[in-house]
Design an enzyme around this catalytic site. Structure first.
Site, PDB file in Angstrom:
ATOM      1  N   HIS A   1     -10.785  -6.694   8.116  1.00 41.98           N
ATOM      2  CA  HIS A   1     -11.598  -6.362   6.957  1.00 41.98           C
ATOM      3  C   HIS A   1     -12.836  -5.568   7.347  1.00 41.98           C
ATOM      4  CE1 HIS A   1      -9.242  -9.961   5.958  1.00 41.98           C
ATOM      5  NE2 HIS A   1      -9.205  -9.480   4.724  1.00 41.98           N
TER       6      HIS A   1
ATOM      7  N   GLU B   1       0.822  -1.216   0.000  1.00 39.64           N
ATOM      8  CA  GLU B   1       0.000   0.000   0.000  1.00 39.64           C
ATOM      9  C   GLU B   1       0.853   1.261   0.000  1.00 39.64           C
ATOM     10  OE1 GLU B   1      -0.608  -2.657   1.789  1.00 39.64           O
ATOM     11  OE2 GLU B   1      -2.506  -3.287   0.915  1.00 39.64           O
TER      12      GLU B   1
ATOM     13  N   GLN C   1      -7.349  -2.026  -0.965  1.00 40.40           N
ATOM     14  CA  GLN C   1      -8.320  -3.120  -1.094  1.00 40.40           C
ATOM     15  C   GLN C   1      -9.333  -3.101   0.060  1.00 40.40           C
ATOM     16  OE1 GLN C   1      -7.106  -7.418  -0.987  1.00 40.40           O
ATOM     17  NE2 GLN C   1      -7.410  -7.143  -3.209  1.00 40.40           N
TER      18      GLN C   1
ATOM     19  N   ASP D   1      -8.584  -1.225   6.069  1.00 48.99           N
ATOM     20  CA  ASP D   1      -7.710  -1.807   7.102  1.00 48.99           C
ATOM     21  C   ASP D   1      -6.264  -1.889   6.619  1.00 48.99           C
ATOM     22  OD1 ASP D   1     -10.068  -3.667   8.792  1.00 48.99           O
ATOM     23  OD2 ASP D   1     -10.439  -2.974   6.753  1.00 48.99           O
ATOM     24  N   PHE D   2      -6.090  -2.032   5.298  1.00 47.44           N
ATOM     25  CA  PHE D   2      -4.736  -2.210   4.762  1.00 47.44           C
ATOM     26  C   PHE D   2      -4.064  -0.865   4.465  1.00 47.44           C
ATOM     27  CE2 PHE D   2      -6.591  -6.243   2.610  1.00 47.44           C
ATOM     28  CZ  PHE D   2      -6.732  -6.834   3.856  1.00 47.44           C
TER      29      PHE D   2
ATOM     30  N   PRO E   1      -0.183   0.823   6.241  1.00 49.46           N
ATOM     31  CA  PRO E   1       1.196   0.897   5.740  1.00 49.46           C
ATOM     32  C   PRO E   1       1.428   2.144   4.883  1.00 49.46           C
ATOM     33  CG  PRO E   1       0.331  -1.318   5.489  1.00 49.46           C
ATOM     34  CD  PRO E   1      -0.816  -0.454   5.922  1.00 49.46           C
TER      35      PRO E   1
END
Lengths: 457, 327
Positions: B129, B60, B82, B85-86, B89
């Protein structure tokens, strides 16, 4: 039937406009007996316990410790059993002129309006839960003020009988606003007036040049760095500061001092003090003799016992001697009433009484009212010379300094005598050097004429 | 006017913007041949080719970093995270770089970047997620944040974000993808960033929210109407900058305010909204400001009863609305 009543901040003295809750002695849920102390109150002048004016169960505290509220503000809610129908628990004893006694059957908004208008209490309607009846939201108060609505006249539809914003809007729309409710001509907007009642209490005058500052700094609060720290200004300290400043800015102070030979007085006291203590249970202090000497001198020079009133001088016939008594963090001036009518033994007893009450923080307002002249026993902490500030609005103040043995010249011979200084600060608008010189001379003569034959009774 | 799902409105917005402006391109994990894990970018690679629809490594920070570089160079990237939560980074790229480029370069450089990130739970997604990271980015000046609830706004706000000269975070709600649908006009339109929208007029209580919880609020408002309680519902739409005038107007309407969001309560958007109201119109409040939010626990549980407990729903929202109405 249960009934919820507001307990309001009482007016502890005529000049008081607000008071601070120091701490609550009762908590919600506690059962309160009549006259039982429910909280401690701090004012400028005195700390006092507030006795319950009603018997019942404390259900809610409205004003927390440390908060200062105007006189007449509800401070807690008490739930009480209604004694019998038609006898409201807090029957309006006072102010009934503005509150028509409602018949018992018409308990409802009518009675509420009347009771509320006195700012005295809240009556409960039928459903048993009116806990929010007099909790007005900002929106409700704003609308009520805007439309001149008497909130007492509105039925609340919100939680716990709360009057909602919509209730006020509906009331206004119904066209009943701006008219005195229930024929109570002078209670229009009663609730709002109730809230503002502090404003109607006298807030200016000789003793109240400004309203007390609400303490905002925690005691000895730490600030960044270690070079200084803050101490909170308590109501008492605030009052002292205000009174002192008022005195020195308004009164042109002048000062004089005389030396007194109290050798005979020392001998007299030494002879009598043990016996006196045994018989009376109180200490025979020099101060009692000192007050006696001052009072007798005032008798001869009544102008010392007066007040400057701009276009006249008011001379007081009664002699009430204020006694400056220091505590760790403040100074208070309890008053010996009609000091001229008391003998030395009586003065000694009263001095000890007042000093003890001061140290214990048990002084009542009546202990501190009405002083006409002040004596300050600065000698008690070793001073031999001081420049006292007059206890406003009196005309003068006298200090008794430490008694010390010194060589003095008598008839061209040197003798060791017990000597003390007596200092006087005077209001130069009222008094001049000549009269004060004579007065101090008289005090000196009175003190020096105490001898082993002097009677205490 | 065609009725369309929330997710289709998002896809349509990207398609129209890519047709309209050759500088617009999308990049992210599996956005190309797979068409995105949620099919948000489905079909774009076929129409625009792999030079404008980039499948990226699972990084990310690289996705956002590359997008920032392209944006500064004059491109209009749409970077997809995506799951929100991701996004963490990439937080350094977003907060320390994207948000500050204009300020740092004294207006010499700009960063017309869009970061799309799906938020929210209720999809049996568990810890990684289901998060709502709004509050992480909310307090960063230099970022704009939008969070559409209706399909109409999903399209219009994404178009506005693409055309905005500064970085915009576009929080789409993954639960709304298929749950929410509505009229979406064919032609080109934008929904201006920074404007809230009244979804429903009422005069008993004001509900202020954004994203999925509005779905519950609208349902609850419908039911409460039958009980004689009328709710005024405001969709914030843009979280940064907040529409202060819109918020105050809605709050003034009833004097009773309930703020709802799925992100947890402490330090959330609701705290800021309620502070604005308290600062500006204390004297017009008729009740304490209420907040209904996700609980202050670390994450959405994956077990179904736990998820149900965590998530807002119509009944929870209705209960809160009723409580405020009765106050």
């Amino acid at each position: 039937m249960k009934k919820v009543t507001e307990v309001v901040m009482p007016q502890l003295a005529e000049s008081l406009v607000s008071a601070t809750i120091d701490k609550w002695l009762k908590q919600p849920g506690d059962v309160i007996e009549m006259y039982e102390p429910i909280c401690e109150i701090l004012t400028d002048k005195v700390n006092a316990e507030l006795p319950a004016t009603i018997q019942g169960k404390l259900i809610r505290i409205l004003v927390g410790p440390g908060e200062t509220v105007p006189v007449g503000t509800p401070i807690c809610l008490v739930e009480a059993d209604e004694v019998e129908a038609g006898t409201p628990g807090i029957s309006p004893a006072a102010g009934s002129s503005s509150a028509p006694k409602a018949p018992a059957s018409s308990v409802g908004s009518h009675e509420r309006a009347a009771v509320r208008a006195q700012g005295a209490a809240a009556a409960s309607g039928g459903d048993g839960n009116d806990s929010m009846r007099y909790r007005y939201s900002p929106a409700v108060q704003q609308l009520a003020a805007e439309h001149n609505v008497n909130l007492s006249a509105i039925e609340g539809t919100g939680l716990g009988g709360r009057i909602t914003r919509k209730d006020v809007l509906a009331f206004v729309e119904s066209g009943r606003a701006s008219r005195p409710a229930n024929g109570n001509g002078n209670t229009s907007g009663g609730a709002l007036q109730g809230n503002k009642s502090g404003g109607e209490v006298r807030s200016s005058g000789l003793h109240l040049s400004e309203t007390p500052r609400i303490p905002s700094v925690d005691v000895e609060k730490q600030v960044p760095g270690r070079s200084e720290y803050f101490i909170d200004v308590t109501p008492v300290r605030n009052a002292i500061a205000r009174n002192m400043r008022q005195s020195v800015t308004e009164i042109p102070h002048a000062w004089m001092m005389m030396e007194v030979d109290v050798t005979n007085l020392v001998a007299l006291r030494n002879k009598l003090k043990d016996d006196f203590k045994k018989r009376e249970g109180v200490n025979l202090t020099y101060l009692a003799f000192w007050v006696k000497a001052v009072v007798n001198a005032i008798k001869d020079f009544p102008i010392m016992n007066s007040v400057w009133a701009v276009d006249k001088i008011i001379v007081k016939r009664d002699i009430h001697i204020g006694l400056a008594v220091g505590t760790e963090d403040a100074v208070k001036v309890p008053v010996i009433k009609n000091a001229d009518q008391k003998n030395i033994a009586g003065l000694a007893r009263e001095i000890e009484d007042l000093a003890r009450k001061t140290r214990d923080g048990k002084l009542t307002l009546s202990d501190m009212e009405g002083g006409t002249f002040t004596v300050n026993n600065t000698g008690s902490f070793g001073s031999i010379l001081s420049y006292p500030i007059i206890n406003y609005p009196q005309a003068a103040i006298v200090t008794c300094e430490s008694i010390v043995k010194r060589p003095v010249v008598i008839d061209d011979m040197i003798a060791i005598r017990s000597m003390a200084n007596i200092c006087l600060s005077l209001d130069h608008r009222i008094l001049d050097g000549v009269i004060c010189g004579r007065f101090l001379q008289r005090v000196k003569e009175n003190l020096e004429s105490f001898n082993l034959d002097t009677k205490l009774y | 006017m065609p009725k369309m799902d929330y997710i289709d409105a998002i896809r349509l917005a990207m398609k129209e913007e890519m047709e309209r402006d050759d500088d617009v391109f999308v990049l992210g994990e599996d956005v190309g041949h797979k068409g995105g894990v949620f099919t948000t970018t489905k079909g774009l690679i076929g129409q625009f080719g792999e030079e404008r629809v980039l499948d990226t490594p699972l990084s990310e920070s690289a996705i956002v970093g590359a997008a920032i570089g392209a944006a500064m160079y004059g491109m209009k990237p749409i970077a997809e995270m995506q799951y929100s939560d991701f996004m963490f980074p990439a937080t350094n790229q977003i907060i320390s770089e994207a948000a500050k480029i204009r300020y740092r370069s004294n207006n010499d450089w700009t960063c017309p970047l869009v970061i799309r990130a799906p938020i929210g739970g209720g999809i049996f997604g568990g810890l990684y997620h289901s998060q709502c990271p709004e509050s992480v980015f909310f307090g960063t000046p230099g970022l704009k944040i939008v969070a559409p609830y209706t399909a109409y706004d999903a399209k219009g706000l994404l178009k506005a974000a693409v055309r905005d000269p500064d970085p915009v975070i576009y929080f789409e709600n993954k639960k709304c993808y298929k749950l929410v649908s509505g009229d979406v006009p064919d032609g080109d339109y934008v929904v201006p960033i920074g404007e809230s929208n009244v979804l429903r007029e009422g005069d008993d209580i004001t509900v202020i929210s954004y994203s999925l919880p509005l779905h519950f609020a609208m349902e609850a408002a419908e039911e409460l109407e039958e009980e004689g309680i009328s709710a005024h519902v405001l969709d914030l739409r843009t979280l940064q900058p907040l529409d202060q005038e819109g918020i105050l107007a809605a709050a003034r309407r009833t004097g009773k305010v309930l703020i709802i969001h799925e992100d947890n309560k402490f330090g959330g958007i609701g705290a800021e909204v309620s502070a604005i109201i308290a600062e500006e119109m204390l004297y017009e409040l008729d009740a304490p400001i209420m907040r209904l939010c996700g609980p202050d626990v670390p994450a959405m549980p994956i077990n179904p009863p736990g998820e149900k407990f965590f998530m807002l729903n119509k009944d929870k929202v209705k209960e809160a609305m009723k409580k405020l109405a009765l106050y």
